[in-house]
Motif scaffolding. Structure first.
Motif, short mmCIF file in Angstrom:
data_model
loop_
_atom_site.label_atom_id
_atom_site.label_comp_id
_atom_site.label_asym_id
_atom_site.label_seq_id
_atom_site.Cartn_x
_atom_site.Cartn_y
_atom_site.Cartn_z
N ARG A 255 0.82 -1.21 0.00
CA ARG A 255 0.00 0.00 0.00
C ARG A 255 0.86 1.26 0.00
N ASP A 256 1.83 1.29 0.91
CA ASP A 256 2.64 2.51 1.03
C ASP A 256 3.47 2.75 -0.23
N MET A 257 4.04 1.69 -0.78
CA MET A 257 4.83 1.86 -2.00
C MET A 257 3.94 2.36 -3.13
N THR A 258 2.73 1.83 -3.18
CA THR A 258 1.83 2.22 -4.28
C THR A 258 1.34 3.66 -4.09
N LEU A 259 0.98 4.02 -2.86
CA LEU A 259 0.56 5.40 -2.61
C LEU A 259 1.67 6.37 -2.99
N GLU A 260 2.89 6.01 -2.61
CA GLU A 260 4.03 6.86 -2.92
C GLU A 260 4.22 6.97 -4.44
N TYR A 261 4.07 5.83 -5.11
CA TYR A 261 4.24 5.83 -6.57
C TYR A 261 3.16 6.68 -7.23
N LEU A 262 1.94 6.54 -6.74
CA LEU A 262 0.83 7.31 -7.32
C LEU A 262 1.03 8.81 -7.11
N ARG A 263 1.65 9.14 -5.99
CA ARG A 263 1.91 10.56 -5.69
C ARG A 263 2.98 11.15 -6.57
N THR A 264 3.98 10.32 -6.94
CA THR A 264 5.17 10.88 -7.57
C THR A 264 5.31 10.58 -9.06
N ARG A 265 4.82 9.44 -9.50
CA ARG A 265 4.97 9.06 -10.89
C ARG A 265 4.02 9.90 -11.76
N LYS A 266 4.58 10.50 -12.81
CA LYS A 266 3.72 11.31 -13.66
C LYS A 266 3.45 10.64 -14.99
N GLN A 267 2.26 10.80 -15.45
CA GLN A 267 1.87 10.36 -16.79
C GLN A 267 0.96 11.41 -17.36
N PHE A 268 1.08 11.65 -18.64
CA PHE A 268 0.28 12.68 -19.28
C PHE A 268 0.38 13.99 -18.48
N GLY A 269 1.55 14.20 -17.86
CA GLY A 269 1.81 15.48 -17.21
C GLY A 269 1.32 15.63 -15.78
N VAL A 270 0.61 14.64 -15.24
CA VAL A 270 0.13 14.74 -13.85
C VAL A 270 0.50 13.48 -13.08
N PRO A 271 0.56 13.59 -11.74
CA PRO A 271 0.80 12.38 -10.95
C PRO A 271 -0.32 11.37 -11.24
N ILE A 272 0.04 10.11 -11.43
CA ILE A 272 -1.01 9.16 -11.82
C ILE A 272 -2.06 8.99 -10.71
N GLY A 273 -1.70 9.40 -9.50
CA GLY A 273 -2.68 9.37 -8.41
C GLY A 273 -3.85 10.32 -8.64
N LYS A 274 -3.72 11.20 -9.59
CA LYS A 274 -4.83 12.10 -9.93
C LYS A 274 -5.88 11.40 -10.80
N PHE A 275 -5.52 10.23 -11.36
CA PHE A 275 -6.49 9.54 -12.21
C PHE A 275 -7.54 8.85 -11.35
N GLN A 276 -8.78 9.22 -11.58
CA GLN A 276 -9.85 8.78 -10.70
C GLN A 276 -10.03 7.27 -10.69
N ALA A 277 -9.78 6.63 -11.84
CA ALA A 277 -9.94 5.17 -11.87
C ALA A 277 -8.97 4.52 -10.89
N LEU A 278 -7.75 5.02 -10.85
CA LEU A 278 -6.77 4.48 -9.91
C LEU A 278 -7.13 4.86 -8.48
N GLN A 279 -7.61 6.07 -8.29
CA GLN A 279 -8.03 6.50 -6.95
C GLN A 279 -9.09 5.56 -6.39
N HIS A 280 -10.07 5.27 -7.20
CA HIS A 280 -11.17 4.45 -6.69
C HIS A 280 -10.71 3.02 -6.40
N ARG A 281 -9.82 2.51 -7.26
CA ARG A 281 -9.30 1.17 -6.99
C ARG A 281 -8.44 1.18 -5.74
N MET A 282 -7.67 2.24 -5.57
CA MET A 282 -6.83 2.34 -4.37
C MET A 282 -7.70 2.44 -3.13
N ALA A 283 -8.81 3.13 -3.24
CA ALA A 283 -9.73 3.22 -2.09
C ALA A 283 -10.24 1.83 -1.72
N THR A 284 -10.50 1.02 -2.72
CA THR A 284 -10.93 -0.35 -2.45
C THR A 284 -9.82 -1.12 -1.75
#
Lengths: 379, 398, 379, 398
Positions: A255-284
């Motif tokens: 979880r922590d590694m993934t949260l960190e990755y989502l916060r820092t890894r960028k795709q299409f110019g934004v942190p991938i943690g901004k993508f709602q599909a990933l957010q919702h899956r992460m919430a699950t």
């Protein structure tokens, strides 16, 4: 009811967490896992010194803990550290059977187990037993004062480095009977004991063991002949509390590694943690981890209840750990993408262990069916 | 509609079977069936055998040396080769580069490269992904700067599958930084022997070497190795991504994987009875089989459809998703079918020439590593997240 | 193999689609569903005129179609229209049994069925039969030249408006035997037949039927005594092809309404279709609908294969329609939000029908188990 | 940690049981247990009984007339009342408005309204959602314009549950259009008898009247009915959304629903054997039971946690998600347990006084409509999508 840990356990937890953070980097762990024992004897000695092995035995057995929540607290931290040393094999499997069944002479060995100088393993599962705990085909025939053992034992955790094997064998009854199973304390070097060790995919070690006319003295028998099953079931219950707690620690790292990755890894110019599909899956993922944690607490807290209640809680926790462990590891890998597939990045080692926990003492489906069985008994 | 094979289709199936029986070396098919690792020689051998028979380029048009088979024939061929234990054909030259060359390449490029793909002279690998550009390909940074009759390429590619065997690589490179990130990308063919190229292995989670990093340090590439027009590479790459529809669902391989799982389910015993008779296990197995049966029809519907081009985007994305999900479900259930014997992992047991007794049942050794290794299939080739995006965008028009 | 429809079927499809679009608004449908029959007799006559009932019978039985793909094509469109008229009850259930088992005199009735002037229903399921087709407790005792029927029939589709009931009853064998089941053609007004009609939650009508010493002439028997099971199974197979095809039509409407809603409804200032979490879930919905469609095609195309192959395809399609129907309807409602919960908006009527299809002739789990059973037979 | 009840907790449980045995009218609990519809009188009766005993406001502080129970006591009370078939207490006044008044209301508002909530003088309903503002509450449009000592309210609210019984409504209204949409919202208390208010029923998918639209046409509301400060209503509404943690998971109701499903599973027969003995059904049932058992502990962990405020946001969102998913899974499996008898729907059979023989087994009538009706629980109260957003945002800090 009370949902806070005692001060002692909180201190244990903090101490272990600090020790692992300071002394147990993943590279060292992987190196140890690739060594001939599959773990570091030096590290094992240090764990013993810290009292971590003793924390898994009750005071009357020579430790200073041993309750469900001691296991729970310790193994969450061992999981976070991806620790490969043989806590489960030596202290919880071999050690629990010995502590339950041994006479005073036999139990004297526990002092050395707690000190880390003697290693135990439980040689119980067999090539055809799948997860069925009562399935024992290995035979124990009386022979004068002693016994002769014949059979095969499968995927014996740390069986290749144990000084003593706790071996189960059938003295009476049919292949699937709980009654009629005996346990023996067998020095690893005993004639007729052939041990083939090997690595497992999650960096542990296990062994196939052939017992070919293994002659034992009467003093090798642990407890009454044919009455070992309840002690084995209890030892496995304790090991399952350890496994589900370890799984929580592993999930937290994923979880922590993934949260960190989502916060820092960028795709299409934004942190991938901004993508709602990933957010919702992460919430699950986060929600399910809390479910697994609660199930582990239930298992730890019900370890001393009557059998059906205890085993329902154990199976419930193990089934949830299996389902959620898979979800967490698969989602962590998928959300990371390719980098998670590499040996170097580290996440995969946690994921491999998390998945393999499902193969120790029963997977999701096995424990779901077992929960149903004990629900009927409890009803 | 008719779901039955015609007489001609049955005859074709017999022909394929006869060919496989006589031409596919058992030394190779045994490895495939037992999950052992193939050597480069194994792959080359099978490539050559297929080429000799003219059955290598199933999806190419006849004029380029393709088979000219229709969708049903391709599926029959896929089913039969998979069932017989034939290796998967390495797709980078045949199925990825070739369609691009046929549509956008110059006559010289077609004449030179296509035959070399067929006869095995060239082993191509793919230079798309970069450390900072995976699913987000448009952000790639590897640069090609024009200087006279050549480009100078600098940068790094990653996830280059079987790059250790390749003598050629087709690359997406940045030739301009103006406009949108998708603009300014070009499609270059590069010789792996060119000075300045370094290949470094990436070890995967189960310890295998399958993918690589490829570094470009002032690599000189002749301008005639540009495919199509400069700065138009994105179009060519996307063409491939949305129009490469042949067997994207891996129907044949999934069928073999299912059959193998059934075999294991019959061998594994739970309290003395075959695991496959356990109601929960058999229900899980049936669910996968029903999904696969439906997907096989979806696949043929897509490939047979006259208006297929319009549907190619979303439909092939759907097949990518479903095909990989089914495969992962099979891998997962197979792993679980093994019980405790999913744990042992003696990596050497998967190599040619290993002769020791297996740990547990003979089919156990490759199962868990395949489960872990195949986590990749929902990540690569446009991750399933990317595919979902394609589907909704095309269907919703947003 | 060939994956294109014949020109005739394409014309049928277009014609039905056009007719329904022009003549079958949802409000009228709901009004008809709330009426005493649960459907519109006027509309039924118009469907008959268009030849839609005849499309479900083979030429030799007095129709001009009757193949699996005729059912498939027609019911996709009936599904899109949420049509409540008794195609399944009269033509596919009652009609198929009559067509398979009836002698020339009995089959003469089919002309009226095709013309829409006579309605049939199949009284087969019983209060305790769940989905088991062979479970028949209703008895048929010989009585001179004729028979006496006693028993209860449950959830008989359109049983309250049928002119004739095709009633199954056991002439021999135990409760779950396929062998020993007879079928009878029973006019609805026959003495001792008590019919209690009621609405279902998806806007259909069904009936509980009590058979209390129902005396029948020998001429009422359809086919050979005790040999009706295969015809019932085939009739139900045909009904299942209809149900899974209808489900496709229903799913398409749910899909289209949801896509339209995602395009137009704004939240936080943008169309909600821009939210990636919803996009990805919608992509799953779209993908799964194609799976259900393929499974329906497989079922339609394998209707004439030997029993095990036919029934495997039927169960596969019905299981997928059950699973995917639930996914589609639940996701359509969830993505709409509150508006989908209202009677007025319309979507819920499609969702209710889609969910209830899972309760006709077997749900996901029933058909999954049945697929396993026939897989063993086929192996 | 200790998962066992203390002596005191067991004594409390006995006390609750004794109270329920003597005070809960069987005419009401029978309806609850058989899934029949409750009348307004039924709900009022139970409200009054609880209030008489001082057990109505379990989560209120003692000084306002609450019970002062700790988390475990609240859970025991929830378990026992649910098991006994007590009606759910209508939450709008007690659990939604009251905490806001206690934290942000004036002394006058507390003194006036809180006792009236307890004694049933006021039946509150909630005016949050609007046709264009559901999950996106901040975009609400109902306007309140200040004029002297009152506001004039115009607009429309929707999904107003049991609004047909209410004499009061608490509303979010727009008092300013400046700044972000979240700013400029105020929290108003409105008398439903005020001229200009119209309530129109919304009929739900199973034909029931449970929610309403409420229209405001120049409705005059005294300024003293403003809670807290003008334009700060969003803060108050959010406080409620993220801090109202009492029983958000509906543990007691879920336990009863599970017990009911087990009962049905034992009655339903498949080939002569109880459905509950079918391995696939029993596995599905066990999965839900295991989830529920874990969630019950999660719930107590949250409620007992000393640092609960910090975790309240994500943890209560998790409980909302899990609680509703478990309930829907129970509703789904119950529906499926009925087989064909899930289809009949005689709506009158759920009303007081229906005496005809049921269609199929007696427990069948309410099952499918409950399945459909409970699709709402993942939509309302902040949809599960909104909850997922809250969780990740708080955990990821993005």
């Amino acid at each position: 009811m009370d949902f806070t840990h005692t001060e002692d356990r909180t201190m244990l937890k903090d101490m272990v967490a600090r020790f692992i953070a300071d002394n147990y980097p993943l590279e060292d762990r992987n190196k140890a896992a690739e060594g001939s024992d599959g773990f570091s004897r030096d590290m094992w000695a240090r764990f013993a010194e810290l009292g971590l092995i003793g924390a898994l035995f009750s005071e009357e057995d020579g430790g200073f803990g041993g309750a469900g929540f001691d296991i729970n607290v310790l193994f969450e931290e061992l999981g976070r550290g991806l620790v490969v040393e043989p806590f489960i094999a030596s202290a919880l499997l071999g050690g629990s059977v010995l502590a339950q069944l041994g006479n005073d002479d036999q139990k004297a060995l526990i002092t050395d187990v707690v000190a880390g100088s003697t290693l135990l393993a439980l040689a119980h599962g067999e090539p055809d037993s799948y997860y069925d705990l009562a399935h024992v085909e290995t035979t124990a025939m009386s022979d004068g004062d002693g016994f002769v053992l014949n059979g095969r034992k499968a995927v014996v955790l740390n069986g290749d480095s144990a000084d003593y094997l706790v071996v189960t064998a059938r003295a009476a009854g049919g292949t699937w009977d709980e009654d009629g199973i005996s346990a023996f304390l067998v020095p690893a070097g005993t004639g007729g004991v052939e041990i083939r060790g090997y690595p497992t995919i999650d960096g542990q070690h296990a062994a196939e063991i052939v017992l070919d006319n293994v002659r034992l003295d009467a003093s090798a028998l642990l407890g009454e002949s044919g009455k070992a099953y309840p002690a084995v079931e209890m030892a496995v219950a304790r090991a399952n509390v350890a496994l589900v707690s370890e799984a929580i620690g592993l999930m937290e790292v994923c979880r922590d590694m993934t949260l960190e990755y989502l916060r820092t890894r960028k795709q299409f110019g934004v942190p991938i943690g901004k993508f709602q599909a990933l957010q919702h899956r992460m919430a699950t993922v986060l929600t399910e981890i809390e479910q697994a944690r609660s199930a582990a607490i239930n298992a730890a807290g019900r370890l001393d209840l009557p059998r059906a209640e205890r085993e329902k809680a154990i199976s419930s926790a193990k089934a949830l750990a299996g389902r959620i462990g898979r979800l967490v590891s698969e989602e962590a890998i998928q959300m990371h993408g390719g980098i998670a597939m590499t040996w170097e990045y580290g996440l995969a080692h946690y994921a491999k262990r998390l998945i393999m926990i499902d193969h120790q003492f029963g997977d999701v489906d096995y424990h779901t069916a077992r929960f149903v069985e004990f629900s009927r008994q409890a009803a | 509609m008719d779901l039955n094979y015609t007489e001609e289709e049955l005859a074709f199936r017999d022909e394929v079977r006869a060919f496989l029986k006589s031409e596919l070396p058992t030394s190779i098919s045994d490895k495939v069936k037992t999950g052992k690792r193939l050597t480069k020689e194994d792959m080359d051998t099978w490539h050559a055998i297929l080429n000799r028979r003219g059955w290598l380029a199933e999806s190419w048009p006849v004029e380029h040396g393709g088979t000219g088979w229709n969708a049903v024939q391709q599926q029959i061929f896929d089913d039969e080769t998979c069932a017989a234990g034939a290796p998967r054909i390495v797709p980078f030259g045949l199925k990825m580069l070739a369609p691009v060359l046929m549509k956008y390449g110059s006559q010289e490029q077609k004449d030179y490269y296509l035959p070399r793909i067929l006869d095995g002279s060239d082993w191509w690998c793919q230079g798309y992904s970069e450390p900072g550009a995976g699913s987000d390909l448009a952000s790639l940074k590897t640069k090609a700067v024009r200087g006279g009759d050549h480009y100078i390429v600098n940068g790094q590619k990653t996830w280059t599958t079987l790059g250790q065997y390749a003598n050629k690589i087709f690359c997406l490179v940045r030739t301009s930084t103006e406009g949108k990130p998708q603009q300014g990308i070009s499609f270059l063919l590069i010789d792996m022997d060119t000075p300045g190229i370094t290949v470094r292995p990436i070890i995967l989670l189960e310890g295998t070497h399958e993918v690589n990093e490829v570094f470009f340090d002032d690599v000189k590439v002749p301008v005639e190795n540009l495919v199509g027009e400069e700065n138009m590479g994105w179009t060519y790459a996307k063409y491939l991504l949305t129009h490469e529809r042949t067997n994207i669902a891996n129907v044949g391989a999934n069928k073999v994987s299912l059959a193998h799982l059934k075999h294991i389910g019959r061998q594994q015993k739970v309290r003395g009875r075959p695991l496959i008779e356990d109601p929960v296990f058999s229900a899980r197995l049936a669910q996968i089989e029903m999904e696969l049966d439906a997907m096989a029809t979806t696949n043929l519907r897509l490939l047979s459809s006259p208006d297929s081009v319009a549907n190619a985007g979303p439909m092939s994305s759907m097949l990518k998703i479903k095909g990989t999900e089914i495969r992962q479900a099979l891998n997962d259930l197979t792993r679980r079918a093994l019980g405790p014997y999913a744990m042992p992992f003696v990596s050497e047991a998967l190599d040619t020439g290993y002769n020791e007794e297996p740990i547990g049942p003979g089919y156990a050794a490759p199962v868990s590593q395949e489960y872990f290794n195949n986590r990749k299939i929902t990540i690569y080739g446009g991750s399933n997240e990317i595919q979902r995006g394609i589907i909704t965008k095309m269907m919703m028009g947003l």
